[in-house]
Design an enzyme around this catalytic site. Structure first.
Site, PDB file in Angstrom:
ATOM      1  N   CYS A   1      -1.633   2.214   6.991  1.00 14.25           N
ATOM      2  CA  CYS A   1      -1.901   2.795   5.671  1.00 14.25           C
ATOM      3  C   CYS A   1      -1.635   1.824   4.524  1.00 14.25           C
ATOM      4  O   CYS A   1      -2.182   1.983   3.433  1.00 14.25           O
ATOM      5  CB  CYS A   1      -1.084   4.071   5.474  1.00 14.25           C
ATOM      6  SG  CYS A   1      -1.421   5.341   6.710  1.00 14.25           S
TER       7      CYS A   1
ATOM      8  N   HIS B   1      -1.118   5.820  -2.048  1.00 13.55           N
ATOM      9  CA  HIS B   1      -1.646   6.200  -0.744  1.00 13.55           C
ATOM     10  C   HIS B   1      -1.664   7.721  -0.658  1.00 13.55           C
ATOM     11  O   HIS B   1      -0.675   8.390  -0.954  1.00 13.55           O
ATOM     12  CB  HIS B   1      -0.776   5.614   0.360  1.00 13.55           C
ATOM     13  CG  HIS B   1      -1.105   6.115   1.718  1.00 13.55           C
ATOM     14  ND1 HIS B   1      -2.389   6.153   2.204  1.00 13.55           N
ATOM     15  CD2 HIS B   1      -0.307   6.620   2.710  1.00 13.55           C
ATOM     16  CE1 HIS B   1      -2.377   6.654   3.436  1.00 13.55           C
ATOM     17  NE2 HIS B   1      -1.137   6.948   3.758  1.00 13.55           N
TER      18      HIS B   1
ATOM     19  N   ASN C   1      -5.637  12.144   4.532  1.00 11.59           N
ATOM     20  CA  ASN C   1      -5.094  10.792   4.657  1.00 11.59           C
ATOM     21  C   ASN C   1      -6.117   9.916   5.367  1.00 11.59           C
ATOM     22  O   ASN C   1      -6.373  10.090   6.558  1.00 11.59           O
ATOM     23  CB  ASN C   1      -3.785  10.854   5.449  1.00 11.59           C
ATOM     24  CG  ASN C   1      -3.103   9.503   5.596  1.00 11.59           C
ATOM     25  OD1 ASN C   1      -3.703   8.464   5.340  1.00 11.59           O
ATOM     26  ND2 ASN C   1      -1.856   9.513   6.028  1.00 11.59           N
TER      27      ASN C   1
END
Length: 322
Positions: free
Chosen positions: A113, A249, A279
């Site tokens: 990520c 994020h 996500n």
């Protein structure tokens, strides 16, 4: 001073958009359960003909158009992904070929990520050192390929997508000039077992599935993200009160809220797309950045902070004068 200036942004999402209610038809979950714990309402899932490479290509075309430059102007492609099209060659070289670029530096980086932040620092360093004048920096993922669809604690959290930026070397004033002001990266491999995929080429010979201990990841994320943002702002000589936008994020709405509170940032200064995209790992920061640029929130001259944390653990932040 030579700085790397963001001259264009782009993003791409798979055609299939899946709501929580639709997901609940195949997974033991509910819209209420997902929204309360994560803030997620929708995600996009790649179809058979959509890959990390095709999504990255579409996002790159949009970024190039926004920057007003041709693919042949690109001298460097850095693509962040944990879900490449193939074990090798790199997905970056596939994007290079799809764009019709005969020769440039092209490679992938893997920091899950945080991958896009890692890719930004790599590209920024290469631009500052004179290796390239224009670079494509991409975050692209098809996380749906590595999800365990029987594990409702993880499969509801992720989606697929891609985001890209064009970075260009420009001679800017030391004070008040556009470009990347600073980047700061971290990693701590001791936390591997908190967020990982249980497969690999040299271990199981399989792709594997994502595994996560959510409570522990949440705790580390809030602490690490607040710390690296404070650290990067200090390095850039920027006060938190001077920040126009934070593009984090997009993992979990609760993490975004907790991080903003820890830094004393107003919630309205945080770009949030997790409700629409879930996500998307390395794609989430550039995807959210593109959304906020195209809807007019992020404008030239504003101070923007990008930040992310992912498996490894890896985490990082960048301060940019857009």
């Amino acid at each position: 001073m030579i700085r790397s200036v963001i001259t264009g942004t782009g993003s791409a999402l798979p055609a299939r958009r899946v709501s929580n209610a639709q997901l609940a038809e195949q997974v033991d979950t509910s819209d209420e359960w997902i929204v309360e714990r994560t803030g997620i309402r929708f995600r996009h899932l790649a179809g058979p003909d959509e890959t990390t490479g095709t999504l990255a290509y579409d996002a790159s075309k949009a970024a190039l158009a926004a920057a007003g430059c041709l693919a042949q102007d690109i001298e460097l492609i850095v693509l962040a992904t944990a879900t490449p099209d193939q074990t090798f060659p790199s997905t970056a070289t596939k994007v290079q070929a799809m764009l019709g670029i005969d020769d440039c530096v092209a490679f992938d980086v893997a920091a899950v990520c945080s991958g896009f932040l890692y890719a930004v620092q790599v590209a920024d360093s290469m631009i500052r050192s004179g290796v390239a004048k224009r670079a494509l920096v991409i975050g692209a993922e098809t996380f749906s390929r590595i999800l365990d669809w029987e594990d409702r604690t993880t499969c509801v959290l992720f989606g697929d997508g891609a985001g890209a930026i064009v970075l260009e070397a420009q001679d800017t004033p030391d004070e008040g000039g556009r470009g990347i002001l600073t980047t700061k990266l971290h990693a701590d491999g001791r936390h591997n077992e908190l967020l990982y995929v249980d497969g690999g080429v040299s271990t199981t010979g399989t792709v594997g599935k994502l595994r996560m201990k959510g409570r522990e990841v949440f705790r580390h994320a809030v602490t690490n993200l607040a710390a690296v943002m404070t650290e990067s702002l200090a390095m850039a000589g920027v006060e938190a009160s001077d920040v126009d936008w934070v593009v984090p994020h997009q993992a979990n709405a609760r993490i975004l809220d907790a991080t903003a509170r820890k830094l004393g940032l107003a919630p309205e200064r945080v770009v949030v797309t997790v409700d629409q995209h879930a996500n998307t790992s390395a794609a989430s920061v550039p995807l959210a950045l593109d959304v906020a640029v195209r809807d007019g929130r992020i404008r030239e001259g504003q101070i923007v902070v990008l930040e992310a944390m992912g498996g490894g653990f890896t985490w990082g932040a960048a301060v940019v004068r857009f």
